[in-house]
Design a protein around this motif. Structure first.
Motif, PDB file in Angstrom:
ATOM      1  N   MET A   1      -8.562 -16.801  -4.759  1.00 39.48           N
ATOM      2  CA  MET A   1      -9.664 -17.512  -5.385  1.00 39.48           C
ATOM      3  C   MET A   1     -10.241 -18.535  -4.404  1.00 39.48           C
ATOM      4  SD  MET A   1     -11.109 -17.659  -8.371  1.00 39.48           S
ATOM      5  CE  MET A   1     -12.161 -18.669  -9.318  1.00 39.48           C
ATOM      6  N   GLU A   2     -11.528 -18.520  -4.233  1.00 39.79           N
ATOM      7  CA  GLU A   2     -12.181 -19.453  -3.312  1.00 39.79           C
ATOM      8  C   GLU A   2     -12.440 -20.796  -3.991  1.00 39.79           C
ATOM      9  OE1 GLU A   2     -14.895 -16.670  -0.503  1.00 39.79           O
ATOM     10  OE2 GLU A   2     -15.555 -16.873  -2.576  1.00 39.79           O
ATOM     11  N   ASN A   3     -12.254 -21.855  -3.252  1.00 35.21           N
ATOM     12  CA  ASN A   3     -12.565 -23.197  -3.738  1.00 35.21           C
ATOM     13  C   ASN A   3     -13.994 -23.513  -3.292  1.00 35.21           C
ATOM     14  OD1 ASN A   3     -12.935 -25.996  -4.007  1.00 35.21           O
ATOM     15  ND2 ASN A   3     -10.743 -26.369  -3.802  1.00 35.21           N
ATOM     16  N   LYS A   4     -14.942 -23.339  -4.202  1.00 33.47           N
ATOM     17  CA  LYS A   4     -16.352 -23.482  -3.838  1.00 33.47           C
ATOM     18  C   LYS A   4     -16.717 -24.910  -3.455  1.00 33.47           C
ATOM     19  CE  LYS A   4     -17.973 -19.365  -6.146  1.00 33.47           C
ATOM     20  NZ  LYS A   4     -18.845 -18.769  -7.135  1.00 33.47           N
ATOM     21  N   GLN A   5     -16.092 -25.901  -4.093  1.00 34.37           N
ATOM     22  CA  GLN A   5     -16.391 -27.280  -3.707  1.00 34.37           C
ATOM     23  C   GLN A   5     -15.898 -27.564  -2.298  1.00 34.37           C
ATOM     24  OE1 GLN A   5     -18.342 -29.678  -5.407  1.00 34.37           O
ATOM     25  NE2 GLN A   5     -18.249 -30.448  -3.304  1.00 34.37           N
ATOM     26  N   GLU A   6     -14.749 -27.036  -1.943  1.00 33.51           N
ATOM     27  CA  GLU A   6     -14.231 -27.215  -0.583  1.00 33.51           C
ATOM     28  C   GLU A   6     -15.175 -26.584   0.447  1.00 33.51           C
ATOM     29  OE1 GLU A   6     -10.253 -26.411   2.122  1.00 33.51           O
ATOM     30  OE2 GLU A   6     -10.427 -25.425   0.180  1.00 33.51           O
ATOM     31  N   ILE A   7     -15.698 -25.406   0.127  1.00 36.11           N
ATOM     32  CA  ILE A   7     -16.656 -24.751   1.022  1.00 36.11           C
ATOM     33  C   ILE A   7     -17.893 -25.629   1.200  1.00 36.11           C
ATOM     34  CG2 ILE A   7     -18.208 -22.755   1.250  1.00 36.11           C
ATOM     35  CD1 ILE A   7     -15.962 -21.136  -0.251  1.00 36.11           C
ATOM     36  N   LEU A   8     -18.376 -26.197   0.105  1.00 36.52           N
ATOM     37  CA  LEU A   8     -19.557 -27.079   0.178  1.00 36.52           C
ATOM     38  C   LEU A   8     -19.255 -28.343   0.977  1.00 36.52           C
ATOM     39  CD1 LEU A   8     -20.805 -26.731  -3.491  1.00 36.52           C
ATOM     40  CD2 LEU A   8     -21.860 -25.745  -1.441  1.00 36.52           C
ATOM     41  N   ASP A   9     -18.058 -28.887   0.812  1.00 32.66           N
ATOM     42  CA  ASP A   9     -17.671 -30.088   1.575  1.00 32.66           C
ATOM     43  C   ASP A   9     -17.661 -29.809   3.074  1.00 32.66           C
ATOM     44  OD1 ASP A   9     -17.375 -31.422  -0.855  1.00 32.66           O
ATOM     45  OD2 ASP A   9     -15.183 -31.249  -0.867  1.00 32.66           O
TER      46      ASP A   9
ATOM     47  N   ILE B   1     -27.580 -35.719   1.197  1.00 35.90           N
ATOM     48  CA  ILE B   1     -26.512 -36.692   0.963  1.00 35.90           C
ATOM     49  C   ILE B   1     -25.231 -36.023   0.479  1.00 35.90           C
ATOM     50  CG2 ILE B   1     -25.808 -38.680  -0.430  1.00 35.90           C
ATOM     51  CD1 ILE B   1     -28.819 -39.459  -0.478  1.00 35.90           C
ATOM     52  N   SER B   2     -25.371 -35.072  -0.456  1.00 35.44           N
ATOM     53  CA  SER B   2     -24.173 -34.437  -0.999  1.00 35.44           C
ATOM     54  C   SER B   2     -24.488 -33.063  -1.576  1.00 35.44           C
ATOM     55  CB  SER B   2     -23.544 -35.313  -2.090  1.00 35.44           C
ATOM     56  OG  SER B   2     -24.408 -35.419  -3.208  1.00 35.44           O
ATOM     57  N   LEU B   3     -23.437 -32.253  -1.697  1.00 39.38           N
ATOM     58  CA  LEU B   3     -23.490 -30.952  -2.355  1.00 39.38           C
ATOM     59  C   LEU B   3     -22.358 -30.924  -3.368  1.00 39.38           C
ATOM     60  CD1 LEU B   3     -23.900 -28.622   0.763  1.00 39.38           C
ATOM     61  CD2 LEU B   3     -25.668 -29.147  -0.942  1.00 39.38           C
ATOM     62  N   THR B   4     -22.699 -30.690  -4.636  1.00 38.92           N
ATOM     63  CA  THR B   4     -21.700 -30.694  -5.702  1.00 38.92           C
ATOM     64  C   THR B   4     -21.788 -29.397  -6.487  1.00 38.92           C
ATOM     65  OG1 THR B   4     -21.982 -33.087  -5.890  1.00 38.92           O
ATOM     66  CG2 THR B   4     -20.838 -31.974  -7.699  1.00 38.92           C
ATOM     67  N   TYR B   5     -20.647 -28.770  -6.708  1.00 34.88           N
ATOM     68  CA  TYR B   5     -20.595 -27.525  -7.461  1.00 34.88           C
ATOM     69  C   TYR B   5     -20.324 -27.834  -8.926  1.00 34.88           C
ATOM     70  CZ  TYR B   5     -19.127 -22.896  -9.004  1.00 34.88           C
ATOM     71  OH  TYR B   5     -19.007 -21.707  -9.677  1.00 34.88           O
ATOM     72  N   ASP B   6     -21.199 -27.392  -9.805  1.00 41.61           N
ATOM     73  CA  ASP B   6     -21.026 -27.525 -11.253  1.00 41.61           C
ATOM     74  C   ASP B   6     -20.411 -26.222 -11.756  1.00 41.61           C
ATOM     75  OD1 ASP B   6     -21.403 -27.366 -14.070  1.00 41.61           O
ATOM     76  OD2 ASP B   6     -23.087 -28.749 -13.967  1.00 41.61           O
ATOM     77  N   THR B   7     -19.130 -26.266 -12.106  1.00 43.66           N
ATOM     78  CA  THR B   7     -18.402 -25.049 -12.485  1.00 43.66           C
ATOM     79  C   THR B   7     -18.889 -24.457 -13.800  1.00 43.66           C
ATOM     80  OG1 THR B   7     -16.674 -26.390 -13.519  1.00 43.66           O
ATOM     81  CG2 THR B   7     -16.313 -25.706 -11.252  1.00 43.66           C
TER      82      THR B   7
ATOM     83  N   VAL C   1     -25.911 -20.328  -8.158  1.00 51.33           N
ATOM     84  CA  VAL C   1     -24.906 -19.576  -7.402  1.00 51.33           C
ATOM     85  C   VAL C   1     -23.993 -18.781  -8.339  1.00 51.33           C
ATOM     86  CG1 VAL C   1     -24.979 -21.107  -5.403  1.00 51.33           C
ATOM     87  CG2 VAL C   1     -23.380 -21.593  -7.258  1.00 51.33           C
ATOM     88  N   CYS C   2     -24.519 -18.394  -9.485  1.00 48.39           N
ATOM     89  CA  CYS C   2     -23.755 -17.678 -10.503  1.00 48.39           C
ATOM     90  C   CYS C   2     -23.179 -16.378  -9.933  1.00 48.39           C
ATOM     91  CB  CYS C   2     -24.649 -17.384 -11.697  1.00 48.39           C
ATOM     92  SG  CYS C   2     -23.805 -16.581 -13.056  1.00 48.39           S
ATOM     93  N   GLY C   3     -21.851 -16.250 -10.011  1.00 47.18           N
ATOM     94  CA  GLY C   3     -21.186 -15.028  -9.579  1.00 47.18           C
ATOM     95  C   GLY C   3     -21.076 -14.840  -8.078  1.00 47.18           C
ATOM     96  N   ASP C   4     -21.481 -15.834  -7.313  1.00 45.68           N
ATOM     97  CA  ASP C   4     -21.473 -15.702  -5.854  1.00 45.68           C
ATOM     98  C   ASP C   4     -20.070 -15.808  -5.261  1.00 45.68           C
ATOM     99  OD1 ASP C   4     -24.205 -15.500  -5.803  1.00 45.68           O
ATOM    100  OD2 ASP C   4     -24.566 -17.407  -4.794  1.00 45.68           O
ATOM    101  N   SER C   5     -19.847 -15.077  -4.179  1.00 50.94           N
ATOM    102  CA  SER C   5     -18.676 -15.300  -3.342  1.00 50.94           C
ATOM    103  C   SER C   5     -18.976 -16.536  -2.491  1.00 50.94           C
ATOM    104  CB  SER C   5     -18.436 -14.096  -2.434  1.00 50.94           C
ATOM    105  OG  SER C   5     -19.502 -13.980  -1.493  1.00 50.94           O
ATOM    106  N   GLY C   6     -18.013 -16.989  -1.728  1.00 51.53           N
ATOM    107  CA  GLY C   6     -18.224 -18.157  -0.880  1.00 51.53           C
ATOM    108  C   GLY C   6     -19.358 -17.973   0.114  1.00 51.53           C
ATOM    109  N   THR C   7     -19.388 -16.824   0.781  1.00 53.84           N
ATOM    110  CA  THR C   7     -20.443 -16.599   1.772  1.00 53.84           C
ATOM    111  C   THR C   7     -21.804 -16.411   1.106  1.00 53.84           C
ATOM    112  OG1 THR C   7     -19.809 -14.260   1.857  1.00 53.84           O
ATOM    113  CG2 THR C   7     -18.960 -15.688   3.604  1.00 53.84           C
ATOM    114  N   SER C   8     -21.836 -15.764  -0.031  1.00 53.73           N
ATOM    115  CA  SER C   8     -23.106 -15.618  -0.759  1.00 53.73           C
ATOM    116  C   SER C   8     -23.599 -16.967  -1.248  1.00 53.73           C
ATOM    117  CB  SER C   8     -22.943 -14.671  -1.945  1.00 53.73           C
ATOM    118  OG  SER C   8     -22.709 -13.368  -1.508  1.00 53.73           O
ATOM    119  N   MET C   9     -22.677 -17.830  -1.661  1.00 59.84           N
ATOM    120  CA  MET C   9     -23.048 -19.161  -2.104  1.00 59.84           C
ATOM    121  C   MET C   9     -23.712 -19.937  -0.967  1.00 59.84           C
ATOM    122  SD  MET C   9     -20.702 -22.267  -3.618  1.00 59.84           S
ATOM    123  CE  MET C   9     -19.820 -22.482  -2.065  1.00 59.84           C
TER     124      MET C   9
END
Length: 66
Positions: free
Chosen positions: A1-9, A25-31, A49-57
Motif C-alpha cells: 500500500m502506498e502512502n500518498k501523503q508521504e509521496i506528496l511530502d 506552500i503545501s500539498l495535502t492528501y484528503d483520504t 486523484v481518485c483511484g490513482d497509484s502513486g505515480t499517477s497521482m
C-alpha cells in the motif's frame, strides 16, 4: 500500500524548486474525498486523484495545479 501523503511530502520540495510552482506552500492528501489540496501564497487548488497509484497521482497533481 502506498502512502500518498508521504509521496506528496517528498514531491513538494521538488515542485517548489521550479519556476512555475515556487510559491507552492503545501500539498495535502484528503483520504475521504481522494483529492490533493495544493496551498499557494494566493489561494488553493484541488487535484482529483481518485483511484490513482502513486505515480499517477504525481502526474495528476502536476497537471491540475500548474
Amino acid at each position: 500500500m502506498e502512502n500518498k501523503q508521504e509521496i506528496l511530502d517528498l514531491l513538494l520540495p521538488a515542485l517548489q524548486a521550479t519556476r512555475n510552482l515556487h510559491n507552492l506552500i503545501s500539498l495535502t492528501y484528503d483520504t475521504e474525498k481522494e483529492v490533493v489540496i495544493a496551498c499557494f501564497a494566493g489561494g488553493k487548488k484541488l487535484a482529483n486523484v481518485c483511484g490513482d497509484s502513486g505515480t499517477s497521482m504525481i502526474r495528476d497533481v502536476i497537471g491540475q495545479i500548474v
